[in-house]
Design a protein around this motif. Structure first.
Motif, PDB file in Angstrom:
ATOM      1  N   LEU B 121       0.827  -1.213   0.000  1.00  0.00           N
ATOM      2  CA  LEU B 121       0.000   0.000   0.000  1.00  0.00           C
ATOM      3  C   LEU B 121       0.859   1.261   0.000  1.00  0.00           C
ATOM      4  O   LEU B 121       0.658   2.173  -0.811  1.00  0.00           O
ATOM      5  N   LEU B 122       1.866   1.294   0.898  1.00  0.00           N
ATOM      6  CA  LEU B 122       2.711   2.485   0.986  1.00  0.00           C
ATOM      7  C   LEU B 122       3.464   2.710  -0.317  1.00  0.00           C
ATOM      8  O   LEU B 122       3.633   3.838  -0.768  1.00  0.00           O
ATOM      9  N   ASN B 123       3.891   1.613  -0.917  1.00  0.00           N
ATOM     10  CA  ASN B 123       4.583   1.714  -2.195  1.00  0.00           C
ATOM     11  C   ASN B 123       3.664   2.269  -3.279  1.00  0.00           C
ATOM     12  O   ASN B 123       4.068   3.130  -4.073  1.00  0.00           O
ATOM     13  N   ALA B 124       2.418   1.792  -3.285  1.00  0.00           N
ATOM     14  CA  ALA B 124       1.457   2.270  -4.292  1.00  0.00           C
ATOM     15  C   ALA B 124       1.162   3.757  -4.096  1.00  0.00           C
ATOM     16  O   ALA B 124       1.048   4.520  -5.065  1.00  0.00           O
ATOM     17  N   ILE B 125       1.046   4.188  -2.848  1.00  0.00           N
ATOM     18  CA  ILE B 125       0.779   5.603  -2.558  1.00  0.00           C
ATOM     19  C   ILE B 125       1.950   6.458  -3.040  1.00  0.00           C
ATOM     20  O   ILE B 125       1.775   7.483  -3.693  1.00  0.00           O
ATOM     21  N   GLU B 126       3.163   5.968  -2.757  1.00  0.00           N
ATOM     22  CA  GLU B 126       4.354   6.721  -3.148  1.00  0.00           C
ATOM     23  C   GLU B 126       4.514   6.764  -4.671  1.00  0.00           C
ATOM     24  O   GLU B 126       4.723   7.823  -5.251  1.00  0.00           O
ATOM     25  N   GLU B 127       4.386   5.605  -5.303  1.00  0.00           N
ATOM     26  CA  GLU B 127       4.574   5.537  -6.764  1.00  0.00           C
ATOM     27  C   GLU B 127       3.590   6.413  -7.519  1.00  0.00           C
ATOM     28  O   GLU B 127       3.928   7.025  -8.522  1.00  0.00           O
ATOM     29  N   ASN B 128       2.337   6.429  -7.044  1.00  0.00           N
ATOM     30  CA  ASN B 128       1.310   7.208  -7.727  1.00  0.00           C
ATOM     31  C   ASN B 128       1.248   8.662  -7.258  1.00  0.00           C
ATOM     32  O   ASN B 128       0.496   9.449  -7.812  1.00  0.00           O
ATOM     33  N   GLY B 129       2.003   8.974  -6.220  1.00  0.00           N
ATOM     34  CA  GLY B 129       2.002  10.334  -5.691  1.00  0.00           C
ATOM     35  C   GLY B 129       0.685  10.744  -5.059  1.00  0.00           C
ATOM     36  O   GLY B 129       0.310  11.920  -5.087  1.00  0.00           O
ATOM     37  N   PHE B 130      -0.024   9.781  -4.470  1.00  0.00           N
ATOM     38  CA  PHE B 130      -1.290  10.119  -3.810  1.00  0.00           C
ATOM     39  C   PHE B 130      -1.003  10.948  -2.554  1.00  0.00           C
ATOM     40  O   PHE B 130      -0.096  10.625  -1.780  1.00  0.00           O
ATOM     41  N   THR B 131      -1.783  12.011  -2.358  1.00  0.00           N
ATOM     42  CA  THR B 131      -1.566  12.870  -1.196  1.00  0.00           C
ATOM     43  C   THR B 131      -2.601  12.639  -0.101  1.00  0.00           C
ATOM     44  O   THR B 131      -2.434  13.082   1.027  1.00  0.00           O
ATOM     45  N   ALA B 132      -3.697  11.982  -0.459  1.00  0.00           N
ATOM     46  CA  ALA B 132      -4.720  11.660   0.532  1.00  0.00           C
ATOM     47  C   ALA B 132      -5.328  10.317   0.157  1.00  0.00           C
ATOM     48  O   ALA B 132      -5.605  10.063  -1.010  1.00  0.00           O
ATOM     49  N   ALA B 133      -5.505   9.452   1.153  1.00  0.00           N
ATOM     50  CA  ALA B 133      -6.073   8.133   0.884  1.00  0.00           C
ATOM     51  C   ALA B 133      -7.250   7.897   1.835  1.00  0.00           C
ATOM     52  O   ALA B 133      -7.078   7.853   3.053  1.00  0.00           O
ATOM     53  N   PHE B 134      -8.453   7.782   1.274  1.00  0.00           N
ATOM     54  CA  PHE B 134      -9.646   7.514   2.076  1.00  0.00           C
ATOM     55  C   PHE B 134      -9.638   6.068   2.544  1.00  0.00           C
ATOM     56  O   PHE B 134      -9.399   5.157   1.748  1.00  0.00           O
ATOM     57  N   GLY B 135      -9.926   5.851   3.821  1.00  0.00           N
ATOM     58  CA  GLY B 135     -10.026   4.498   4.345  1.00  0.00           C
ATOM     59  C   GLY B 135     -11.356   4.320   5.052  1.00  0.00           C
ATOM     60  O   GLY B 135     -11.950   5.283   5.548  1.00  0.00           O
ATOM     61  N   GLY B 136     -11.804   3.078   5.123  1.00  0.00           N
ATOM     62  CA  GLY B 136     -13.116   2.800   5.704  1.00  0.00           C
ATOM     63  C   GLY B 136     -13.079   2.466   7.188  1.00  0.00           C
ATOM     64  O   GLY B 136     -14.000   1.832   7.693  1.00  0.00           O
ATOM     65  N   GLY B 137     -12.028   2.890   7.891  1.00  0.00           N
ATOM     66  CA  GLY B 137     -11.926   2.588   9.320  1.00  0.00           C
ATOM     67  C   GLY B 137     -13.028   3.280  10.109  1.00  0.00           C
ATOM     68  O   GLY B 137     -13.417   4.393   9.795  1.00  0.00           O
ATOM     69  N   ARG B 138     -13.521   2.570  11.132  1.00  0.00           N
ATOM     70  CA  ARG B 138     -14.538   3.146  12.011  1.00  0.00           C
ATOM     71  C   ARG B 138     -14.012   3.156  13.428  1.00  0.00           C
ATOM     72  O   ARG B 138     -13.323   2.229  13.843  1.00  0.00           O
ATOM     73  N   ARG B 139     -14.389   4.175  14.204  1.00  0.00           N
ATOM     74  CA  ARG B 139     -13.861   4.280  15.558  1.00  0.00           C
ATOM     75  C   ARG B 139     -14.451   3.240  16.498  1.00  0.00           C
ATOM     76  O   ARG B 139     -13.883   2.964  17.550  1.00  0.00           O
ATOM     77  N   ASP B 140     -15.578   2.661  16.150  1.00  0.00           N
ATOM     78  CA  ASP B 140     -16.164   1.667  17.058  1.00  0.00           C
ATOM     79  C   ASP B 140     -15.511   0.302  16.888  1.00  0.00           C
ATOM     80  O   ASP B 140     -15.761  -0.614  17.646  1.00  0.00           O
ATOM     81  N   GLU B 141     -14.619   0.176  15.874  1.00  0.00           N
ATOM     82  CA  GLU B 141     -14.046  -1.135  15.574  1.00  0.00           C
ATOM     83  C   GLU B 141     -13.032  -1.590  16.604  1.00  0.00           C
ATOM     84  O   GLU B 141     -12.898  -2.771  16.886  1.00  0.00           O
ATOM     85  N   GLU B 142     -12.272  -0.630  17.122  1.00  0.00           N
ATOM     86  CA  GLU B 142     -11.070  -1.021  17.836  1.00  0.00           C
ATOM     87  C   GLU B 142     -10.601   0.185  18.625  1.00  0.00           C
ATOM     88  O   GLU B 142     -10.778   1.318  18.190  1.00  0.00           O
TER      89      GLU B 142
END
Lengths: 429, 304
Positions: B121-142
């Motif tokens: 994932l980190l490699n893909a973010i770096e290679e593509n130059g993504f500056t923001a990545a939306f994730g589906g994490g929820r605070r009630d999960e953990e």
């Protein structure tokens, strides 16, 4: 809102209450939250088991429910809450979001953060000690952040033999103190978080108390009318332009309603340009709505081809905020390097970002005594003071007392990018 | 919708939706190159639906990124393709196998695919130059997630520093980053598992079949029911039998367990989780069981 939700559970019609709590372990705050979660069946067996196992491993005599909310390794190691934790529970009619914050003075900024979005603030006092510096400070912060409802929970009533006299004394003392604050709605509830008195179930030990239980109050306190439904404020967030064959001429302004009720046909003004137009339609996804009100996220279409971009604000012709570059605000400072006059910062207000120059620090507010210290011309971390700013472009703001969205801003250190301050705009100067 | 809201009350689900749409628009307006991390699970599907609503009738103005673990459920990949096709959004796939082949990720035979996901994932973010990545994490999960911001800063190593989190007030999000850093964005932070299901039911949107009750050949491992698949060989003493099950989460097939269930409709699933005794991660995720701080540690390294 559409036909598809008719079959869904009533959960989709549930109300929402966001409340903030503050306090230390000694006040019984964690016990209280643990009880609210347990009694509403919001703690799962595996979470409880993990907490029990850790408590045993640490040699505690009882299950430390604080371990449920102390989510970070460093917090568990130090045995203190250092950050805001968000917790969720629901009863049949309402969902609750708790912003659980640490109570000590060195974490004032965390409490300010938790209170910023709260409809209700919960302050705990130990019945044996009565009002302390800490509980007064919590009330002051909730009042500064204009949290409209406050509950003072007089805890550990079991340890004062459920004495009505103790309760009345604390109630009277707090009511006197609260006259100096902005607390539109106050409820003082005698409880025992440990024994469960008046938390969810009515206490049999305090027949002299006729008010609501804590849970009953949280479930029924009326929050819908806390929003400003009169003064239309629509900060433009994003310009929606599909540039597709199907929606060739579509141009809409996406944003979240910050105040008032918008309707198609309304005459509106776009600030800061001052151009006027009429609302042609309001879209919520693929449907047109007849009205939009806070906190709906909608897309507004205007009848005229006026120049509108992010950072602008749509308001009513005869009811619009005055654009101003001179901002007078209460600022909570959140970083270790102090705030000083002549400092330059980035400022974010609604969807508008600008630069701000600190013109003056008028006074520092002692959040324990409400004393205004005019000698100190700087604000340290966790300190709150009255600050004058000059911004590079006009901000379209209202007093924070009128609108918590258009009356608030954050300050950002331009070198580090870190959020260093939170501001609440004063009315008039 | 033509209803008049006499009391101007917005249900909690509508309030959550409005908050999430606000976050999507804010990111699209302020970040140069956002991307939506899509697993094909229910949470990322709800995210995609919210993004669809935020920009409608325009298309979603950023691509969707999927980490191909090589261990994904085929039903999940089908659902992904349907969604991406319908919305006409660009799909970027970063594969762990490719990352291993390129030497970006080292497969030492001991590290789980789940952990290798992070590096990929980190490699893909770096290679593509993504500056923001939306994730589906929820605070009630953990509980580590319960303290994470909606805008969660990652340094140039993709790491999260829980002690250095920026204060997050009102709905004023601070998206400032330096070159090489990026922001993780959690637009459904305030949703609970139940909210996700209520929303899927209300919206009538497609999710993978494996969330509904079905017959499956499974075996027991570490108290969890795992799928029989060549991707997850049996160990000594494990026996396969057919059971009536469904999945509560969609992770990688070697780590994600299912639960015995006859819930075959969304109202039945809602009824089932309303009385569930275990969190969805505690019940079905091998990856969170390693230590009390398993999630916090993985998050610090740059996990979702």
């Amino acid at each position: 809102m559409s036909e598809t939700n008719e079959g869904a559970a009533n959960a989709t019609n549930m109300d929402l209450l966001r409340f903030a709590t503050a306090g230390s372990v000694d006040d019984g705050k964690s016990t209280l939250i643990g009880r609210l979660l347990l009694d509403s069946k919001s703690i799962f067996a595996d979470q409880l088991e993990a907490v029990e196992a850790t408590s045993v491993a640490k040699g505690y005599d009882y299950t430390d429910l604080a371990l449920l909310t102390d989510g970070l390794r460093s917090e568990r190691e130090q045995g203190i809450t250092i950050d805001v934790a968000y917790r969720y529970f629901a009863t049949p009619n309402r969902k609750f979001i708790i912003a659980d914050t640490p109570g000590h003075v060195q974490y004032t900024r965390n409490m300010v953060t938790g209170a910023s979005t709260a409809d209700l603030g919960l302050v705990l006092v130990d019945a044996r000690q009565g009002l302390t510096e800490q509980s007064r400070r919590h009330a002051v912060i909730l009042s500064l952040l204009r949290v409209p409802h406050l509950v003072l929970a007089v805890n550990k009533m079991d340890l004062v033999d459920y004495s009505q006299e103790v309760y009345e004394r604390i109630h009277a003392e707090f009511t006197t103190f609260a006259t100096k604050l902005n607390i539109p709605d106050l409820e003082v509830i005698p409880i025992s978080a440990l024994a469960g008195d008046n938390v969810v179930n009515r206490s049999e030990n305090m027949s002299w108390y006729s008010g609501p239980t804590l849970m009953h109050h949280l479930e029924h306190v009326h929050v819908a009318s806390d929003r400003d439904l009169v003064d239309v404020r629509f900060p433009v967030q994003y310009v929606v332009r599909p540039k597709s064959d199907e929606h060739h001429d579509y141009r809409g302004y996406g944003g979240q309603v910050a105040g008032g009720i918008l309707k198609p046909g309304d005459e509106v003004v776009v600030l800061p340009s001052g151009m006027t137009s009429t609302i042609e339609g309001i879209d919520l996804f693929d449907q047109e709505v007849t009205e939009a009100f806070p906190p709906m996220s909608v897309t507004v279409r205007l009848a005229d081809d006026v120049d509108v971009s992010r950072g602008d604000m749509i308001a009513r012709v005869k009811n619009a905020p005055t654009p101003s570059q001179d901002i007078d605000a209460m600022v909570c400072w959140m970083t270790t390097t102090p705030l000083k006059p002549r400092q330059k910062l980035a400022i974010k207000h609604t969807t508008r970002t600008a630069r701000a120059l600190v013109k003056d620090i008028q006074y520092r507010l002692d959040v324990n005594s409400l004393h205004r210290d005019q000698e100190t011309k700087e604000l340290g971390v966790n300190e709150i003071g009255r600050v004058q700013l000059r911004t590079t472009v006009p901000l379209l703001c209202d007093p924070y007392s009128q609108n918590r969205t258009t009356g608030s801003f954050i300050l950002i250190d331009e070198a580090t990018g870190i959020t260093v301050g939170a501001g609440m705009i004063n009315s008039g100067a | 919708m033509t209803t008049t809201h006499a009391d101007y009350r917005l249900s909690q689900l509508d309030q959550l939706e409005a908050e999430s749409i606000h976050i999507f628009r804010e990111v699209a307006a302020e970040f140069e190159k956002p991307v939506l991390m899509f697993s094909g699970g229910k949470d990322s599907i709800v995210m995609l639906r919210l993004a669809e609503k935020a920009f409608y009738p325009a298309k979603i103005p950023f691509p969707v990124l999927q980490i191909d673990t090589g261990l994904d459920f085929p039903e999940v990949l089908d659902t992904r393709d349907n969604w991406v096709g319908r919305l006409g959004v660009k799909l970027v796939v970063a594969s762990i196998d490719d990352a291993i082949a390129q030497g970006v990720v080292i497969d030492d035979g001991k590290t789980s695919r789940n952990r290798m996901q992070t590096a990929t994932l980190l490699n893909a973010i770096e290679e593509n130059g993504f500056t923001a990545a939306f994730g589906g994490g929820r605070r009630d999960e953990e509980k580590a997630r319960a303290k994470e911001r909606v805008y969660s800063h990652r340094d140039e190593f993709g790491q999260w520093d829980p002690k250095m989190q920026r204060p997050e007030l009102w709905s004023l999000y601070n998206g400032r980053i330096h070159a090489g850093e990026h922001m993780r964005i959690f637009p459904i932070s305030n949703w609970t598992e139940l909210d996700i299901w209520d929303y899927i039911g209300r919206e009538g949107i497609e999710i993978p079949d494996i969330y509904f009750s079905h017959q499956r050949r499974v075996f027991e491992r570490d108290g969890m029911l795992m799928s029989e698949t060549p991707l997850n060989p049996l160990r000594a003493g494990e026996t396969v039998e057919e059971r009536t099950v469904r999945f509560r989460t969609c992770g990688d097939i070697s780590l994600t367990g299912c639960v015995e269930s006859t819930a075959s409709t969304i109202p039945e699933i809602i009824a089932e989780i309303s009385i569930a005794k275990l969190t969805e991660r505690g019940a079905t995720r091998g990856d969170d069981r390693f230590s009390e701080a398993a999630m916090e540690d993985r998050k610090k390294e740059g996990y979702f």
